[in-house]
Write a protein that holds these residues in place. Structure first.
Motif, mmCIF file in Angstrom:
data_model
loop_
_atom_site.group_PDB
_atom_site.id
_atom_site.type_symbol
_atom_site.label_atom_id
_atom_site.label_comp_id
_atom_site.label_asym_id
_atom_site.label_seq_id
_atom_site.Cartn_x
_atom_site.Cartn_y
_atom_site.Cartn_z
ATOM 1 N N PHE A 53 0.839 -1.202 0.000
ATOM 2 C CA PHE A 53 0.000 0.000 0.000
ATOM 3 C C PHE A 53 0.872 1.249 0.000
ATOM 4 C CE2 PHE A 53 -2.321 3.348 2.298
ATOM 5 C CZ PHE A 53 -3.444 3.448 1.492
ATOM 6 N N GLY A 54 1.923 1.247 0.838
ATOM 7 C CA GLY A 54 2.807 2.409 0.904
ATOM 8 C C GLY A 54 3.523 2.669 -0.402
ATOM 9 N N TRP A 55 4.088 1.588 -1.001
ATOM 10 C CA TRP A 55 4.790 1.770 -2.282
ATOM 11 C C TRP A 55 3.813 2.218 -3.366
ATOM 12 C CZ3 TRP A 55 9.330 2.400 -0.903
ATOM 13 C CH2 TRP A 55 10.048 1.527 -0.110
ATOM 14 N N PHE A 56 2.561 1.666 -3.358
ATOM 15 C CA PHE A 56 1.579 2.025 -4.375
ATOM 16 C C PHE A 56 1.229 3.507 -4.285
ATOM 17 C CE2 PHE A 56 -2.837 2.747 -5.624
ATOM 18 C CZ PHE A 56 -2.794 2.320 -6.954
ATOM 19 N N ILE A 57 0.996 3.999 -3.073
ATOM 20 C CA ILE A 57 0.666 5.413 -2.889
ATOM 21 C C ILE A 57 1.827 6.297 -3.355
ATOM 22 C CG2 ILE A 57 0.199 7.206 -1.182
ATOM 23 C CD1 ILE A 57 -2.182 5.411 -1.811
ATOM 24 N N SER A 58 3.052 5.895 -3.028
ATOM 25 C CA SER A 58 4.220 6.678 -3.443
ATOM 26 C C SER A 58 4.344 6.720 -4.961
ATOM 27 C CB SER A 58 5.493 6.078 -2.831
ATOM 28 O OG SER A 58 5.441 6.108 -1.425
ATOM 29 N N PHE A 60 1.967 6.166 -7.165
ATOM 30 C CA PHE A 60 0.848 6.912 -7.732
ATOM 31 C C PHE A 60 1.092 8.414 -7.621
ATOM 32 C CE2 PHE A 60 -3.189 9.141 -7.227
ATOM 33 C CZ PHE A 60 -3.848 8.761 -8.396
ATOM 34 N N GLY A 61 1.561 8.857 -6.449
ATOM 35 C CA GLY A 61 1.817 10.285 -6.246
ATOM 36 C C GLY A 61 2.889 10.818 -7.176
ATOM 37 N N LEU A 62 3.980 10.084 -7.323
ATOM 38 C CA LEU A 62 5.061 10.514 -8.216
ATOM 39 C C LEU A 62 4.589 10.528 -9.665
ATOM 40 C CD1 LEU A 62 8.071 8.571 -6.659
ATOM 41 C CD2 LEU A 62 7.737 11.048 -6.637
ATOM 42 N N SER A 63 3.852 9.489 -10.054
ATOM 43 C CA SER A 63 3.356 9.420 -11.437
ATOM 44 C C SER A 63 2.395 10.565 -11.722
ATOM 45 C CB SER A 63 2.666 8.074 -11.680
ATOM 46 O OG SER A 63 3.551 7.009 -11.464
ATOM 47 N N PHE A 64 1.529 10.890 -10.743
ATOM 48 C CA PHE A 64 0.578 11.987 -10.918
ATOM 49 C C PHE A 64 1.321 13.315 -11.072
ATOM 50 C CE2 PHE A 64 -2.197 15.313 -9.171
ATOM 51 C CZ PHE A 64 -3.316 15.137 -9.971
ATOM 52 N N TYR A 65 2.337 13.522 -10.248
ATOM 53 C CA TYR A 65 3.124 14.755 -10.334
ATOM 54 C C TYR A 65 3.804 14.872 -11.693
ATOM 55 C CZ TYR A 65 7.077 17.903 -9.786
ATOM 56 O OH TYR A 65 7.998 18.897 -9.986
ATOM 57 N N PHE A 100 13.800 8.659 -11.249
ATOM 58 C CA PHE A 100 14.760 7.780 -10.585
ATOM 59 C C PHE A 100 14.117 7.108 -9.375
ATOM 60 C CE2 PHE A 100 18.352 7.042 -7.627
ATOM 61 C CZ PHE A 100 19.104 6.167 -8.439
ATOM 62 N N ALA A 101 13.295 7.877 -8.636
ATOM 63 C CA ALA A 101 12.599 7.305 -7.482
ATOM 64 C C ALA A 101 11.652 6.193 -7.917
ATOM 65 C CB ALA A 101 11.833 8.400 -6.740
ATOM 66 N N LEU A 102 10.947 6.393 -9.041
ATOM 67 C CA LEU A 102 10.071 5.351 -9.561
ATOM 68 C C LEU A 102 10.864 4.109 -9.925
ATOM 69 C CD1 LEU A 102 7.595 7.345 -11.844
ATOM 70 C CD2 LEU A 102 7.063 6.152 -9.725
ATOM 71 N N TYR A 103 12.037 4.321 -10.482
ATOM 72 C CA TYR A 103 12.913 3.222 -10.873
ATOM 73 C C TYR A 103 13.282 2.352 -9.670
ATOM 74 C CZ TYR A 103 17.007 0.928 -12.985
ATOM 75 O OH TYR A 103 17.915 0.018 -13.444
ATOM 76 N N LEU A 104 13.386 2.984 -8.498
ATOM 77 C CA LEU A 104 13.710 2.252 -7.278
ATOM 78 C C LEU A 104 12.467 1.670 -6.602
ATOM 79 C CD1 LEU A 104 16.346 4.645 -5.661
ATOM 80 C CD2 LEU A 104 16.763 2.647 -7.079
ATOM 81 N N LEU A 105 11.336 2.373 -6.712
ATOM 82 C CA LEU A 105 10.142 1.965 -5.992
ATOM 83 C C LEU A 105 9.393 0.814 -6.653
ATOM 84 C CD1 LEU A 105 8.634 5.423 -4.949
ATOM 85 C CD2 LEU A 105 9.761 3.760 -3.474
ATOM 86 N N ILE A 106 9.374 0.780 -7.980
ATOM 87 C CA ILE A 106 8.604 -0.246 -8.686
ATOM 88 C C ILE A 106 9.028 -1.662 -8.303
ATOM 89 C CG2 ILE A 106 8.131 -1.241 -10.972
ATOM 90 C CD1 ILE A 106 7.953 1.627 -12.033
ATOM 91 N N PRO A 107 10.350 -1.957 -8.247
ATOM 92 C CA PRO A 107 10.736 -3.315 -7.825
ATOM 93 C C PRO A 107 10.279 -3.650 -6.412
ATOM 94 C CG PRO A 107 12.583 -2.214 -8.874
ATOM 95 C CD PRO A 107 11.524 -1.179 -8.655
ATOM 96 N N GLU A 108 10.276 -2.644 -5.514
ATOM 97 C CA GLU A 108 9.849 -2.906 -4.142
ATOM 98 C C GLU A 108 8.356 -3.245 -4.092
ATOM 99 O OE1 GLU A 108 11.941 -3.258 -1.876
ATOM 100 O OE2 GLU A 108 13.696 -2.370 -2.853
ATOM 101 N N LEU A 109 7.546 -2.511 -4.855
ATOM 102 C CA LEU A 109 6.121 -2.816 -4.925
ATOM 103 C C LEU A 109 5.917 -4.205 -5.510
ATOM 104 C CD1 LEU A 109 3.111 -2.075 -4.775
ATOM 105 C CD2 LEU A 109 3.340 -1.065 -7.061
ATOM 106 N N TYR A 110 6.614 -4.486 -6.592
ATOM 107 C CA TYR A 110 6.498 -5.777 -7.268
ATOM 108 C C TYR A 110 6.862 -6.915 -6.321
ATOM 109 C CZ TYR A 110 7.477 -9.469 -10.641
ATOM 110 O OH TYR A 110 7.504 -10.656 -11.317
ATOM 111 N N HIS A 111 7.936 -6.710 -5.574
ATOM 112 C CA HIS A 111 8.388 -7.757 -4.666
ATOM 113 C C HIS A 111 7.371 -8.021 -3.565
ATOM 114 C CE1 HIS A 111 11.038 -10.301 -2.385
ATOM 115 N NE2 HIS A 111 10.763 -9.591 -1.323
#
Length: 277
Positions: A53-58, A60-65, A100-111
């Motif tokens: 949930f935390g990674w998804f919100i992050s 989503f927020g970055l993508s929206f920005y 760059f933040a998305l590049y790091l966050l996506i694997p964490e959400l996926y995992h």
């Protein structure tokens, strides 16, 4: 004060003593233990739900920005003065940071979404070996190949020597002051690290030492409290392997090696399965 490890560990608090006798009971992450080996879970379902949930919100927020930024870039009049040009450069740098933040966050959400059965870590005290079978996203690497994002079967399956592992506590710099316990894999007789293994994620206070304390007592043959307090009892080894180990890609020789009682027996298992020493 910097750590003794090379390269340095971001957020290092201190090393955990190996060999002492910790006063600790079995933690709720203990899956199974017998006189030869124990297994600890590192991702509970509640962990996966909370952090997904935390990674998804992050994300989503970055993508929206980023989306809003590019909408204004392509719909607004180009900048005509120096102040507006400087602001555009600042916003562009912010978006690069977001990418760059998305590049790091996506694997964490996926995992967190696709990790199965808690990625257990196995400790054999008779042979002094440690076994892991997990996705690459547990590895503490900054750069990840984006081509591996959609490969759920991309695994690292490793056998380590307990003697080459050192427990380390690191801070996650959150408001709740949570700590994480990591096993540093070092080259023999050095502090040059070749790998990092997540042992116990995100605990508060003394809780961050429970798993390390129990494992340390187990591997050092200290007196153990609650040897049979795991999710699966001593006599439920078959059920434990059926529910947790089977179907997760563990090599057959490694599953046999969980119960090896000596270096000689381990060598025989590897020879029989044609495993390179």
């Amino acid at each position: 004060m910097p750590s003794q490890y090379q390269p340095q560990i971001f957020g290092w608090i201190g090393d955990l003593e190996k060999g002492g006798n910790y006063l600790t009971g079995a933690d709720d992450r203990l899956l199974y233990a017998n006189d030869n080996y124990c297994a600890f879970i590192r991702k509970t379902k509640s962990d996966q739900i909370f952090y997904s949930f935390g990674w998804f919100i992050s994300i989503f927020g970055l993508s929206f920005y980023i989306g809003i930024y590019f909408y204004f870039v392509f719909t607004m009049t180009p900048a005509v003065n120096n102040d507006e040009k400087i602001m555009d450069i600042v916003l562009l740098l912010m978006n690069i940071t977001c990418f760059f933040a998305l590049y790091l966050l996506i694997p964490e959400l996926y995992h967190n979404l696709f990790t199965r059965r808690g990625s257990p870590i196995i400790f054999n005290r008779k042979t002094g070996k440690v076994y892991i079978n997990e996705s690459y996203f547990f590895n503490f690497k900054v750069l990840r190949n984006p081509l591996t994002f959609l490969h759920p079967n991309k695994k690292r399956i490793k056998e380590y020597d307990w003697a080459h592992l050192q427990g380390v506590v690191v801070h996650n710099f959150s408001r709740s002051s949570l700590n994480t316990t990591i096993l540093m894999v070092c080259k023999p007789n050095t502090h040059k690290t070749i790998d990092h293994i997540l042992l116990d994620p995100l605990r508060a206070g003394i809780g961050s030492y429970l798993v390390w304390g129990w494992v340390n007592n187990f591997m050092c043959a200290n007196k153990l409290a609650g040897l049979n307090d795991g999710k699966y009892k001593w006599e439920q080894e078959t059920q434990f392997k059926e529910k947790i180990i089977k179907g997760q890609g563990w090599p057959e020789w490694m599953v046999e090696a969980f119960n090896a009682t000596s270096q000689e027996e381990l060598a025989e298992i590897k020879q029989r399965h044609h495993v390179k020493q």
